[in-house]
Design a protein around this motif. Structure first.
Motif, PDB file in Angstrom:
ATOM      1  N   LEU A   8       0.691  -1.260   0.092  1.00  0.00           N
ATOM      2  CA  LEU A   8      -0.014   0.052   0.090  1.00  0.00           C
ATOM      3  C   LEU A   8       0.991   1.267  -0.152  1.00  0.00           C
ATOM      4  O   LEU A   8       0.358   2.320  -0.491  1.00  0.00           O
ATOM      5  N   ALA A   9       1.868   1.286   0.554  1.00  0.00           N
ATOM      6  CA  ALA A   9       2.850   2.400   0.857  1.00  0.00           C
ATOM      7  C   ALA A   9       3.608   2.577  -0.497  1.00  0.00           C
ATOM      8  O   ALA A   9       3.679   3.876  -0.845  1.00  0.00           O
ATOM      9  N   HIS A  10       3.657   1.579  -1.465  1.00  0.00           N
ATOM     10  CA  HIS A  10       4.617   1.939  -2.664  1.00  0.00           C
ATOM     11  C   HIS A  10       3.598   1.863  -3.768  1.00  0.00           C
ATOM     12  O   HIS A  10       4.082   1.901  -5.037  1.00  0.00           O
ATOM     13  N   ALA A  11       2.283   1.678  -3.603  1.00  0.00           N
ATOM     14  CA  ALA A  11       1.170   1.922  -4.740  1.00  0.00           C
ATOM     15  C   ALA A  11       1.194   3.120  -5.382  1.00  0.00           C
ATOM     16  O   ALA A  11       1.311   4.224  -4.813  1.00  0.00           O
ATOM     17  N   GLY A  12       1.458   2.993  -6.512  1.00  0.00           N
ATOM     18  CA  GLY A  12       1.445   4.231  -7.559  1.00  0.00           C
ATOM     19  C   GLY A  12       0.067   4.826  -7.754  1.00  0.00           C
ATOM     20  O   GLY A  12      -0.941   4.157  -7.090  1.00  0.00           O
ATOM     21  N   ASP A  13      -0.196   5.810  -8.346  1.00  0.00           N
ATOM     22  CA  ASP A  13      -1.304   6.639  -8.664  1.00  0.00           C
ATOM     23  C   ASP A  13      -1.955   5.978  -9.962  1.00  0.00           C
ATOM     24  O   ASP A  13      -2.978   6.712 -10.583  1.00  0.00           O
ATOM     25  N   ASP A  14      -1.344   4.997 -10.668  1.00  0.00           N
ATOM     26  CA  ASP A  14      -1.636   4.644 -11.773  1.00  0.00           C
ATOM     27  C   ASP A  14      -3.351   4.050 -11.573  1.00  0.00           C
ATOM     28  O   ASP A  14      -3.583   3.127 -10.887  1.00  0.00           O
ATOM     29  N   PRO A  15      -4.323   4.551 -12.473  1.00  0.00           N
ATOM     30  CA  PRO A  15      -5.756   4.252 -12.511  1.00  0.00           C
ATOM     31  C   PRO A  15      -5.923   2.747 -12.810  1.00  0.00           C
ATOM     32  O   PRO A  15      -7.072   2.144 -12.251  1.00  0.00           O
ATOM     33  N   ALA A  16      -5.173   2.160 -13.514  1.00  0.00           N
ATOM     34  CA  ALA A  16      -5.308   0.604 -13.801  1.00  0.00           C
ATOM     35  C   ALA A  16      -4.973  -0.057 -12.697  1.00  0.00           C
ATOM     36  O   ALA A  16      -5.470  -1.232 -12.620  1.00  0.00           O
ATOM     37  N   CYS A  17      -4.164   0.416 -11.539  1.00  0.00           N
ATOM     38  CA  CYS A  17      -3.804  -0.468 -10.440  1.00  0.00           C
ATOM     39  C   CYS A  17      -4.892  -0.216  -9.270  1.00  0.00           C
ATOM     40  O   CYS A  17      -4.772  -0.832  -8.332  1.00  0.00           O
ATOM     41  N   GLN A  18      -5.728   0.689  -9.471  1.00  0.00           N
ATOM     42  CA  GLN A  18      -6.736   1.221  -8.219  1.00  0.00           C
ATOM     43  C   GLN A  18      -7.452  -0.058  -7.775  1.00  0.00           C
ATOM     44  O   GLN A  18      -7.602   0.018  -6.395  1.00  0.00           O
ATOM     45  N   ASN A  19      -7.978  -0.653  -8.668  1.00  0.00           N
ATOM     46  CA  ASN A  19      -8.780  -2.180  -7.924  1.00  0.00           C
ATOM     47  C   ASN A  19      -7.714  -2.925  -7.205  1.00  0.00           C
ATOM     48  O   ASN A  19      -8.298  -3.451  -6.301  1.00  0.00           O
ATOM     49  N   ILE A  20      -6.700  -3.057  -7.737  1.00  0.00           N
ATOM     50  CA  ILE A  20      -5.678  -3.913  -6.856  1.00  0.00           C
ATOM     51  C   ILE A  20      -5.458  -3.431  -5.682  1.00  0.00           C
ATOM     52  O   ILE A  20      -5.314  -3.923  -4.515  1.00  0.00           O
ATOM     53  N   ILE A  21      -5.203  -2.130  -5.662  1.00  0.00           N
ATOM     54  CA  ILE A  21      -4.959  -1.333  -4.488  1.00  0.00           C
ATOM     55  C   ILE A  21      -5.756  -1.430  -3.200  1.00  0.00           C
ATOM     56  O   ILE A  21      -5.651  -1.577  -2.127  1.00  0.00           O
ATOM     57  N   VAL A  22      -7.166  -1.237  -3.918  1.00  0.00           N
ATOM     58  CA  VAL A  22      -8.397  -1.272  -2.874  1.00  0.00           C
ATOM     59  C   VAL A  22      -8.393  -2.699  -2.683  1.00  0.00           C
ATOM     60  O   VAL A  22      -8.841  -2.922  -1.073  1.00  0.00           O
ATOM     61  N   GLY A  23      -8.137  -3.888  -3.190  1.00  0.00           N
ATOM     62  CA  GLY A  23      -8.359  -5.289  -2.735  1.00  0.00           C
ATOM     63  C   GLY A  23      -7.295  -5.315  -1.751  1.00  0.00           C
ATOM     64  O   GLY A  23      -7.593  -6.241  -0.656  1.00  0.00           O
ATOM     65  N   VAL A  24      -5.980  -4.918  -2.021  1.00  0.00           N
ATOM     66  CA  VAL A  24      -4.988  -5.138  -1.116  1.00  0.00           C
ATOM     67  C   VAL A  24      -5.154  -4.201   0.397  1.00  0.00           C
ATOM     68  O   VAL A  24      -5.038  -4.949   1.425  1.00  0.00           O
ATOM     69  N   ASP A  25      -6.001  -3.187   0.254  1.00  0.00           N
ATOM     70  CA  ASP A  25      -6.338  -2.636   1.655  1.00  0.00           C
ATOM     71  C   ASP A  25      -7.255  -3.233   2.095  1.00  0.00           C
ATOM     72  O   ASP A  25      -7.219  -3.250   3.309  1.00  0.00           O
ATOM     73  N   MET A  26      -8.460  -3.771   1.438  1.00  0.00           N
ATOM     74  CA  MET A  26      -9.388  -4.553   2.221  1.00  0.00           C
ATOM     75  C   MET A  26      -8.909  -5.832   2.634  1.00  0.00           C
ATOM     76  O   MET A  26      -9.343  -5.978   3.983  1.00  0.00           O
ATOM     77  N   THR A  27      -7.864  -6.395   2.332  1.00  0.00           N
ATOM     78  CA  THR A  27      -7.371  -7.755   2.612  1.00  0.00           C
ATOM     79  C   THR A  27      -6.544  -7.186   4.000  1.00  0.00           C
ATOM     80  O   THR A  27      -6.674  -8.067   4.911  1.00  0.00           O
ATOM     81  N   ARG A  28      -5.870  -6.299   3.877  1.00  0.00           N
ATOM     82  CA  ARG A  28      -5.182  -5.927   4.991  1.00  0.00           C
ATOM     83  C   ARG A  28      -6.097  -5.632   6.277  1.00  0.00           C
ATOM     84  O   ARG A  28      -5.824  -5.836   7.561  1.00  0.00           O
ATOM     85  N   VAL A  38      -9.205  -6.616   6.805  1.00  0.00           N
ATOM     86  CA  VAL A  38      -9.775  -7.692   7.253  1.00  0.00           C
ATOM     87  C   VAL A  38      -8.801  -8.590   8.200  1.00  0.00           C
ATOM     88  O   VAL A  38      -9.057  -9.328   9.357  1.00  0.00           O
ATOM     89  N   PHE A  39      -7.478  -8.805   7.705  1.00  0.00           N
ATOM     90  CA  PHE A  39      -6.490  -9.644   8.420  1.00  0.00           C
ATOM     91  C   PHE A  39      -6.219  -8.935   9.599  1.00  0.00           C
ATOM     92  O   PHE A  39      -6.127  -9.541  10.780  1.00  0.00           O
ATOM     93  N   LEU A  40      -6.069  -7.573   9.608  1.00  0.00           N
ATOM     94  CA  LEU A  40      -5.970  -6.952  10.956  1.00  0.00           C
ATOM     95  C   LEU A  40      -6.976  -7.037  11.821  1.00  0.00           C
ATOM     96  O   LEU A  40      -6.641  -7.162  13.356  1.00  0.00           O
ATOM     97  N   ASP A  41      -8.061  -6.954  11.366  1.00  0.00           N
ATOM     98  CA  ASP A  41      -9.104  -7.147  12.409  1.00  0.00           C
ATOM     99  C   ASP A  41      -9.409  -8.581  12.862  1.00  0.00           C
ATOM    100  O   ASP A  41      -9.585  -8.527  14.124  1.00  0.00           O
ATOM    101  N   THR A  42      -8.988  -9.447  12.273  1.00  0.00           N
ATOM    102  CA  THR A  42      -8.800 -10.997  12.683  1.00  0.00           C
ATOM    103  C   THR A  42      -7.807 -10.971  13.730  1.00  0.00           C
ATOM    104  O   THR A  42      -8.035 -11.551  14.832  1.00  0.00           O
ATOM    105  N   LEU A  43      -6.614 -10.293  13.518  1.00  0.00           N
ATOM    106  CA  LEU A  43      -5.752 -10.469  14.397  1.00  0.00           C
ATOM    107  C   LEU A  43      -6.197  -9.727  15.708  1.00  0.00           C
ATOM    108  O   LEU A  43      -5.695 -10.060  16.805  1.00  0.00           O
ATOM    109  N   ARG A  44      -6.580  -8.559  15.742  1.00  0.00           N
ATOM    110  CA  ARG A  44      -7.096  -7.780  16.761  1.00  0.00           C
ATOM    111  C   ARG A  44      -8.155  -8.543  17.759  1.00  0.00           C
ATOM    112  O   ARG A  44      -8.054  -8.425  18.867  1.00  0.00           O
ATOM    113  N   ASN A  45      -9.122  -9.438  17.114  1.00  0.00           N
ATOM    114  CA  ASN A  45      -9.920 -10.345  17.667  1.00  0.00           C
ATOM    115  C   ASN A  45      -9.093 -11.284  18.670  1.00  0.00           C
ATOM    116  O   ASN A  45      -9.794 -11.760  19.779  1.00  0.00           O
TER     117      ASN A  45
END
Length: 192
Positions: free
Chosen positions: A103-123, A125-132
């Motif tokens: 997420l820190a090194h994701a660029g602003d390329d519009p073609a990658c925005q869906n991948i960045i959103v998916g990685v952010d959502m995965t992160r 959910v993963f962090l929420d699970t670990l918080r539990n």
């Protein structure tokens, strides 16, 4: 001569003068309740006896040791339950680090925005699970440096920050309940 096996049944003869029964008290049938017997023993048996005092002290010490042992065993079991997943969670931290780096090194390329959103959502959910499971992230830019939870990897001269604050975060730290799992690796601000 009289027969030695013959018992004297004459009521006129005093049994106190008989050499076989001399000094022996006649049997008396006494029945005491358990409470009366215990009270009598406490009054009559070794009231000021040193051995009794030693035995009482030893008994009290043994009871105290047993109580301490039970408490320690209970604490150890609680700690084991609390921190049983510590090694597994520590092994999962690099995954979280890699998601943060992506997420820190994701660029602003519009073609990658869906991948960045998916990685952010995965992160998330993963962090929420670990918080539990008791995991808490540590280390934010601008918070005061605390050597108990931060590991200083450098210093930054910052005019926009007071000295002693976290100026940049190199790697996030984590706590598992009250125990530090990994310190946050940070740079600390200093004055010019």
């Amino acid at each position: 001569m009289s027969d030695p096996h013959d018992t004297n049944t004459d009521p006129n003869i005093d049994s106190k003068t008989d050499p076989q029964t001399e000094g022996v008290e006649p049997e008396v049938d006494v029945t005491l309740t358990d409470e009366e017997l215990i009270a009598l023993c406490k009054e009559r048996v070794c009231v000021l006896c040193a051995e009794k005092e030693e035995a009482d002290e030893e008994r009290l010490r043994s009871l105290a040791e047993m109580d301490n042992f039970k408490k320690r065993l209970h604490r150890e079991q609680e700690d084991f339950r609390k921190y049983a997943a510590e090694s597994v969670l520590a092994d999962l931290l690099p995954i979280l680090d890699n998601l943060d780096l992506a997420l820190a090194h994701a660029g602003d390329d519009p073609a990658c925005q869906n991948i960045i959103v998916g990685v952010d959502m995965t992160r998330k959910v993963f962090l929420d699970t670990l918080r539990n499971h008791g995991l808490t992230p540590l280390g934010e830019v601008g918070e005061p440096f605390n050597p108990e939870i931060h590991e200083a990897v450098g210093e930054d001269v910052r005019v926009d920050m007071e000295p002693g604050l976290v100026s940049s975060l190199h790697q996030r730290g984590y706590m598992l309940r009250e125990r530090l799992l990994r310190p946050a690796r940070v740079a600390v601000s200093k004055s010019a």
